[in-house]
Design a protein around this motif. Structure first.
Motif, PDB file in Angstrom:
ATOM      1  N   GLN A  59       0.861  -1.178   0.000  1.00  0.00           N
ATOM      2  CA  GLN A  59       0.000   0.000   0.000  1.00  0.00           C
ATOM      3  C   GLN A  59       0.895   1.226   0.000  1.00  0.00           C
ATOM      4  O   GLN A  59       1.657   1.444   0.939  1.00  0.00           O
ATOM      5  CB  GLN A  59      -0.920  -0.015   1.223  1.00  0.00           C
ATOM      6  N   LEU A  60       0.796   2.038  -1.047  1.00  0.00           N
ATOM      7  CA  LEU A  60       1.742   3.129  -1.262  1.00  0.00           C
ATOM      8  C   LEU A  60       1.331   4.436  -0.597  1.00  0.00           C
ATOM      9  O   LEU A  60       2.129   5.364  -0.524  1.00  0.00           O
ATOM     10  CB  LEU A  60       1.948   3.354  -2.765  1.00  0.00           C
ATOM     11  N   THR A  66      -4.056  12.657   0.473  1.00  0.00           N
ATOM     12  CA  THR A  66      -4.700  13.152  -0.743  1.00  0.00           C
ATOM     13  C   THR A  66      -4.022  12.533  -1.954  1.00  0.00           C
ATOM     14  O   THR A  66      -2.791  12.526  -2.049  1.00  0.00           O
ATOM     15  CB  THR A  66      -4.616  14.679  -0.818  1.00  0.00           C
ATOM     16  N   VAL A  67      -4.820  12.001  -2.877  1.00  0.00           N
ATOM     17  CA  VAL A  67      -4.278  11.336  -4.060  1.00  0.00           C
ATOM     18  C   VAL A  67      -4.905  11.936  -5.306  1.00  0.00           C
ATOM     19  O   VAL A  67      -6.069  12.334  -5.308  1.00  0.00           O
ATOM     20  CB  VAL A  67      -4.542   9.811  -4.005  1.00  0.00           C
ATOM     21  N   VAL A  72      -0.782   5.956  -8.594  1.00  0.00           N
ATOM     22  CA  VAL A  72      -0.682   4.564  -8.149  1.00  0.00           C
ATOM     23  C   VAL A  72      -0.776   4.538  -6.622  1.00  0.00           C
ATOM     24  O   VAL A  72      -0.006   5.205  -5.934  1.00  0.00           O
ATOM     25  CB  VAL A  72       0.641   3.925  -8.610  1.00  0.00           C
ATOM     26  N   ILE A  73      -1.726   3.783  -6.082  1.00  0.00           N
ATOM     27  CA  ILE A  73      -1.907   3.751  -4.626  1.00  0.00           C
ATOM     28  C   ILE A  73      -1.564   2.402  -4.009  1.00  0.00           C
ATOM     29  O   ILE A  73      -1.353   2.301  -2.799  1.00  0.00           O
ATOM     30  CB  ILE A  73      -3.354   4.118  -4.245  1.00  0.00           C
ATOM     31  N   ALA A  74      -1.493   1.341  -4.828  1.00  0.00           N
ATOM     32  CA  ALA A  74      -1.191   0.020  -4.284  1.00  0.00           C
ATOM     33  C   ALA A  74      -0.776  -0.912  -5.407  1.00  0.00           C
ATOM     34  O   ALA A  74      -0.836  -0.555  -6.594  1.00  0.00           O
ATOM     35  CB  ALA A  74      -2.402  -0.547  -3.537  1.00  0.00           C
ATOM     36  N   ARG A  75      -0.357  -2.104  -5.010  1.00  0.00           N
ATOM     37  CA  ARG A  75      -0.016  -3.147  -5.979  1.00  0.00           C
ATOM     38  C   ARG A  75      -0.690  -4.444  -5.574  1.00  0.00           C
ATOM     39  O   ARG A  75      -0.804  -4.754  -4.380  1.00  0.00           O
ATOM     40  CB  ARG A  75       1.499  -3.350  -6.079  1.00  0.00           C
ATOM     41  N   VAL A  76      -1.149  -5.178  -6.572  1.00  0.00           N
ATOM     42  CA  VAL A  76      -1.739  -6.495  -6.338  1.00  0.00           C
ATOM     43  C   VAL A  76      -0.793  -7.541  -6.912  1.00  0.00           C
ATOM     44  O   VAL A  76      -0.459  -7.501  -8.102  1.00  0.00           O
ATOM     45  CB  VAL A  76      -3.138  -6.604  -7.001  1.00  0.00           C
ATOM     46  N   GLU A  77      -0.351  -8.458  -6.028  1.00  0.00           N
ATOM     47  CA  GLU A  77       0.581  -9.500  -6.452  1.00  0.00           C
ATOM     48  C   GLU A  77      -0.187 -10.694  -7.006  1.00  0.00           C
ATOM     49  O   GLU A  77      -1.339 -10.939  -6.650  1.00  0.00           O
ATOM     50  CB  GLU A  77       1.437  -9.962  -5.263  1.00  0.00           C
ATOM     51  N   SER A  78       0.456 -11.444  -7.873  1.00  0.00           N
ATOM     52  CA  SER A  78      -0.154 -12.666  -8.385  1.00  0.00           C
ATOM     53  C   SER A  78      -0.053 -13.755  -7.321  1.00  0.00           C
ATOM     54  O   SER A  78       0.790 -13.696  -6.429  1.00  0.00           O
ATOM     55  CB  SER A  78       0.549 -13.117  -9.669  1.00  0.00           C
ATOM     56  N   GLY A  79      -0.924 -14.743  -7.413  1.00  0.00           N
ATOM     57  CA  GLY A  79      -0.888 -15.836  -6.447  1.00  0.00           C
ATOM     58  C   GLY A  79      -2.146 -15.854  -5.612  1.00  0.00           C
ATOM     59  O   GLY A  79      -3.113 -15.139  -5.854  1.00  0.00           O
ATOM     60  N   SER A  80      -2.127 -16.710  -4.584  1.00  0.00           N
ATOM     61  CA  SER A  80      -3.270 -16.842  -3.676  1.00  0.00           C
ATOM     62  C   SER A  80      -2.916 -16.243  -2.334  1.00  0.00           C
ATOM     63  O   SER A  80      -1.759 -16.011  -2.013  1.00  0.00           O
ATOM     64  CB  SER A  80      -3.650 -18.310  -3.502  1.00  0.00           C
ATOM     65  N   ALA A  94       7.170  -2.078   6.181  1.00  0.00           N
ATOM     66  CA  ALA A  94       6.903  -0.935   5.304  1.00  0.00           C
ATOM     67  C   ALA A  94       5.590  -0.261   5.639  1.00  0.00           C
ATOM     68  O   ALA A  94       5.338   0.845   5.224  1.00  0.00           O
ATOM     69  CB  ALA A  94       6.871  -1.392   3.840  1.00  0.00           C
ATOM     70  N   ALA A  95       4.719  -0.946   6.382  1.00  0.00           N
ATOM     71  CA  ALA A  95       3.430  -0.363   6.749  1.00  0.00           C
ATOM     72  C   ALA A  95       3.323  -0.286   8.261  1.00  0.00           C
ATOM     73  O   ALA A  95       3.912  -1.093   8.977  1.00  0.00           O
ATOM     74  CB  ALA A  95       2.277  -1.217   6.213  1.00  0.00           C
TER      75      ALA A  95
END
Length: 432
Positions: A59-60, A66-67, A72-80, A94-95
């Motif tokens: 989560q960036l 304010t955005v 870009v606000i986040a990233r979704v990784e591949s996988g389960s 990082a969070a």
């Protein structure tokens, strides 16, 4: 491989928003198009869906930041979710994180900011994500949020859910609220003070939502710009109440919606606006814009504050259409699914403070509109009819208007026309 999540287009002339709430945590599995964050714009909350199925990654931005549109606000990784959970745990520094309390210490509802952790027996259900307003109510009444059934989208708690739970358990909630000692949260809390006779006193500072900031700014602009004045009248609601009582079952059976009061008031306002067009007009520069249609903004209570969706072409609608539209607005307001288009372009506003018990008020104009009608609670009062003092269900009406455009005579005439139509609803049917 990671997929970037960006801020979607929010509507015409809107270039930025506030990240109000993360709906998914790093390491959690997400589906394609599943909401992962909530953005607050000037008027509505907008959910940001995941572009792909996978696992919530980094989560960036933080809640409250304010955005800009396209950022870009986040990233979704591949996988389960199960496979990616260890990786997310390794990246946790990082969070911001919240330390767990000792096993012997009850979990404090405020300890995790807006994410209220459950007790051990409820851990399987995972953490509850609460909005700031809901979290404040939970703390105020000393309630366990895991025991309250949410009516919002995806089962989230709303303010109405918490208030209903508090009402059903007043004796248990009051002592809990007094004994609760909130730990420092993501919002700043003032240290305890002993000046009040040894009783601990706390203050909490909560950042204003973008919606609340916009409401505050627009209402102040209305006061600074318009020459506002309010005039009053009262209405005998006997005929309306008798009509509702007589036809409510047939109406609901035919139209699958209850016959409420708002349909009568919208129809009466349309009738009165035809005779007093200035009430439905507006000032643009040095010109007055008159309209042959009525788009009514109806104030609706939502979890994040008051919103005013618009009933388009209300002058041409029947009672059933008006009631269905209002019911739909109320449902979507609680779910947070109202759009910008739903709340723009109104020409006249009706605000019903009576549902909260208000006897009398002076509502504020919603610019660029020139008038707002305030409804209030129905209360039996003594009135004189045919020389006899009798009890009647009476309601005060308040019309706040811009005196630059609307004269006192026109404002009074508008209310008198409404009074006549409501006290004799037949006028609404034969267009008198």
């Amino acid at each position: 491989m990671a997929t970037e999540v960006t801020v979607p287009t929010l509507g015409e002339s809107i270039t930025e928003a506030t990240l109000g709430q993360w709906l998914k945590k790093p390491g959690e599995a997400v589906k394609a198009d599943e909401p992962i964050a909530s953005l607050e714009t000037d008027k509505v909350a907008v959910e940001v869906p995941s572009p792909v199925a996978g696992v919530m990654g980094e989560q960036l931005v933080a809640e409250g930041d304010t955005v800009a549109v396209g950022a870009v606000i986040a990233r979704v990784e591949s996988g389960s979710g199960a496979a990616a959970a260890p990786a997310a745990a390794a990246a946790a520094p990082a969070a911001p994180s919240v330390s767990e309390p000792p096993a012997s210490t009850p979990v404090n509802p405020a300890g995790a900011g807006e994410n209220i952790e459950l007790r051990d027996e409820d851990a399987a259900a995972g953490p509850l994500t609460l909005s700031p307003s809901v979290r404040r109510l939970v703390l105020e009444f000393g309630l366990d949020p895991s025991k309250i059934k949410g009516s919002g989208k995806d089962g989230r708690l709303t303010k109405d859910d918490v208030l209903a739970a508090a009402k059903n358990a007043p004796a248990a909630s009051a002592p809990a609220a007094q004994s609760a000692a909130p730990a420092p949260s993501s919002q700043s809390a003032a240290p305890a003070a002993s000046a009040g006779g040894g009783v601990e006193r706390r203050e909490e500072r909560v950042r204003m939502t973008r919606l609340r900031q916009t409401v505050a700014r627009r209402l102040k602009e209305a006061q600074n710009t318009a020459a506002m004045l309010t005039t009053f009248n009262d209405v005998d609601m006997t005929a309306v109440m008798e009509a509702r009582s007589r036809y409510k079952d047939l109406f609901e059976k035919k139209h699958s919606i209850r016959l409420g009061f708002m349909g009568f008031f919208v129809k009466a306002a349309a009738l009165a606006a035809r005779d007093v067009p200035a009430v439905n007009a507006s000032i643009e520069g040095d010109e007055i814009v008159y309209r042959d249609y009525l788009d009514v903004s109806v104030a609706v209570s939502a979890p994040n504050g008051l919103v005013v969706p618009v009933i388009r072409n209300a002058h041409a609608m029947g009672f059933a259409e008006i009631e269905k539209t209002i019911a739909d607005f109320g449902k979507r307001a609680k779910e947070g699914t109202l759009t910008m288009a739903d709340m723009t372009g109104g020409t006249f506003t009706i605000s019903n403070g009576g549902v909260f018990g208000s006897l009398l008020s002076t509502p504020i104009i919603n610019p660029p509109q020139s008038a707002v009608l305030g409804m209030h609670r129905i209360e039996e009062r003594p009135v004189v009819r045919n020389g006899q003092i009798v009890a009647r269900p009476m309601m005060y009406l308040a019309l706040s208007y811009d005196h630059r455009l609307i004269d006192g005579r026109e404002a009074v005439t508008f209310l008198v026309r409404m009074k006549e139509a409501l006290e004799d609803p037949t006028r609404l049917l034969i267009d008198l």
